[in-house]
Design an enzyme around this catalytic site. Sequence first.
Site, short mmCIF file in Angstrom:
data_model
loop_
_atom_site.label_atom_id
_atom_site.label_comp_id
_atom_site.label_asym_id
_atom_site.label_seq_id
_atom_site.Cartn_x
_atom_site.Cartn_y
_atom_site.Cartn_z
N ARG A 1 -32.45 -12.20 25.13
CA ARG A 1 -33.56 -13.12 25.37
C ARG A 1 -33.14 -14.54 25.03
NH1 ARG A 1 -39.37 -12.31 24.95
NH2 ARG A 1 -40.42 -14.25 24.38
N LYS B 1 -48.16 -17.63 25.01
CA LYS B 1 -49.30 -18.07 25.82
C LYS B 1 -50.48 -18.42 24.93
CE LYS B 1 -47.57 -14.89 29.27
NZ LYS B 1 -47.30 -13.47 29.27
N GLU C 1 -45.88 -10.95 34.28
CA GLU C 1 -47.31 -10.69 34.15
C GLU C 1 -48.05 -11.98 34.52
OE1 GLU C 1 -48.61 -8.35 30.54
OE2 GLU C 1 -46.60 -8.93 29.92
#
Length: 787
Positions: A492, A502, A277
């Site tokens: 992960r 973020k 993204e």
Amino acid sequence: MAEALRSLHLSDQKIPETLKNVSLTEFLTELVAKATTFGGINKQQGTSLYTLGSKMMTLAKDKPVVKEYLNVVIRWIMNGDIVMEPQLSAAMDFARNNFLAAVDEDKLRQYCGAGVTVTSEEIEDTVKSVIAANRDALVAQRYSFNVGKLLMEIRKQLKWADGSKVKTEVDLRVLELLGPKTEEELNPQRKKKAPKDAQKAPAKETSKTAGAKAKEESPVVDGAPTIEELMRTRANFHKVGENYKTDGYPLTKNTEHLLKEHVKRVSGKVVTRFPPEPNGILHLGHAKAIGINFGFAKAHGGSCNLRFDDTNPEKEEEKFFLAIEEMVKWLGYKPARITYSSDNFDQLYAWAVELIKKDLAYVCHQTVEEMRGFNVKESPFRNRPIAESLQLFEDMKNGKFDEGAATLRLKTVLEEGKIDPVAYRIKYVAHHRTGNKWCIYPTYDYTHCLCDSIEDITHSMCTKEFQSRRSSYYWLCNALNIYCPVQWEYGRLNIEYTVVSKRKIQKLITTRIVRDWDDPRLFTLPALRRRGVPAEAINSFIAGLGLTGSQMVINPTALDAVVRDYLNVNAPRTMAVLEPLKVQIQNFASLNLPSKFAVRDFPAMPSVPAISTAEHEVAVSDVVFIEASDYRKDNTDKKFRRLTKEQPVALKYLGLVLSVVEEVLDKVGNVCELVVTAEKATDQNRPKAFIHWVSNPMKCEVRMYDRLFKHKNPEDAEVVPGGFLKDCDTDSLTVLRNVYVDKYLASSKVYDKFQFERTGFFSVDQDSTNGNLVFNRTVMLKEDAGK
């Protein structure tokens, strides 16, 4: 700098916020300096200059010709040729699309409408004309009429008009024609839903496995020397076209045909994709995703796309697109294609309509709060008539609902129990690629699998948390009777002593704890590169972790060890003195030494042919500088093996043994200089230690970075009361501005890496300028046991 921001007429609140972003502040200061050569800056010009600086800074850094475009745009802003936001946006778009060519002012002027002025009278006349042409439809439909159509028609005729003035004029003329909204128009009633038994439930699909089934997760967790070898030997995935051999892969009557056609289109080759993204900067965890997707394709002679999942224009910025593409290339991978989910907006919309027609999707008016959570009640709108959902979905597309007033939901249930995920939501935000064409945007749950199908992805690899979406992934592809890829999940990668969110990194930036996304104390990929971590070391580190479905949490020292091993054979040795102490050699003239001599870049590795002959020149004179810590005025430590008044020491490579003759003290009694005599080292006078030194040096700056956070998990509220900001180490950065290095380093380029002997590995920082080098410490020579 604050004064420059004030000249842009920024608010008292905006100025300190902007000052926190050092790079932007410096860039805006440059723009202000250029603008003021044309005179004072008014408020409207200040707004335009701020927009220009904030949106073009990143591109201007990397593309010098962009600054030439900006100079032209600044001139036009200041002389009144660019006044409207559409003109400024068009000028910036032109620069973005033509930065490889020299500035053509005529083409730029034509493209952005510089100098074109649309008067209020022109706006008023055009609005009247367009409303008159649509008068009958307006009167018939009243406030349900799509006003967006009027605005689009006016925009065609008055391309450079002020949008806010146009909208105000349209609203005024519509009100004048229709009068105020009625009570019913102010409080529209929801249409009655059809009885549940009038709707057909979607047919259940069969799920079979055929042939020899591959395992969903590789049980082998040991690593490999390279990512390609890891993905070739450890990834037990299906062969191209044999999707049906995977556990849980659903079969339909068309599966065989769809797979055969798919194999033809990809010529039997592996096709993967890395789909970030574009709303933030990539971090170390993304390096694993990049390596797995690109590495698997490379290991099997296939290709990998870089696909931007750009379906949320609210959070997407150009700098993130550029940074992501740059980081992928930095890690050594070249995308077969760079694609965008937005490339497929038309097709995705058409498929959404098809799903509604099949009674597999519906328009819902529940709020986010009503839909949130698991095992929630069925939506009261789930069984509304197909025709009604079709009309409402078109109304959503045409801008007839407020944001949040309607969504399109899929009639399926995720593994985790979430009912009817949202496929489309309303956002009145312009998209960076499609502009204002859409006011509805697809979600990840809807977009991801369909874009994988469009791109003929053979292996859709993602992290473990997306396993709960696998059922909707397969369901959607088969509901639309299109090629269905296989989704594979891997564990992960998480890192201790940091945050990668973020939002949290942005908080660190705005509170000025770190400078920006590339602050070397972070674990974003730009930060690691800036710190001097080589891309090759990151790839080796990822390969060494192995392939597993389990979540991994690693200590940064594990990465440091791999970085240290790589730099040990790739970073040339050099001498640098971080805290210099001047040493005057009293008898230098009698030693008959040359003014410079050659030193090997890798003196400890003479047997490695590729680097055994590399060397650099070191200057020597009667004044040398040593580390202040290599001399003790009053030494009582018998283990101290370096220079004292009673204990000589030798200069490395030069082979001179120094003996102290005199100490020169400053005003407060500290040693600021030594006077010594020197003699060449022999077996008889061999000292206890050899130390590094520099002579005729150049001054530079060195930044010593330590861990930003004190605890392994700074987000653990029990361990860190008050939040992660309270866990930051205020001493995690030490700046030394009086460091001496050999002058041959003056030609070093940004990201060049060196081993400062006895000190650590360092990399040239991007803040370096001609004659003023800045080095970042990448990693120490040995692991610090105290950390």
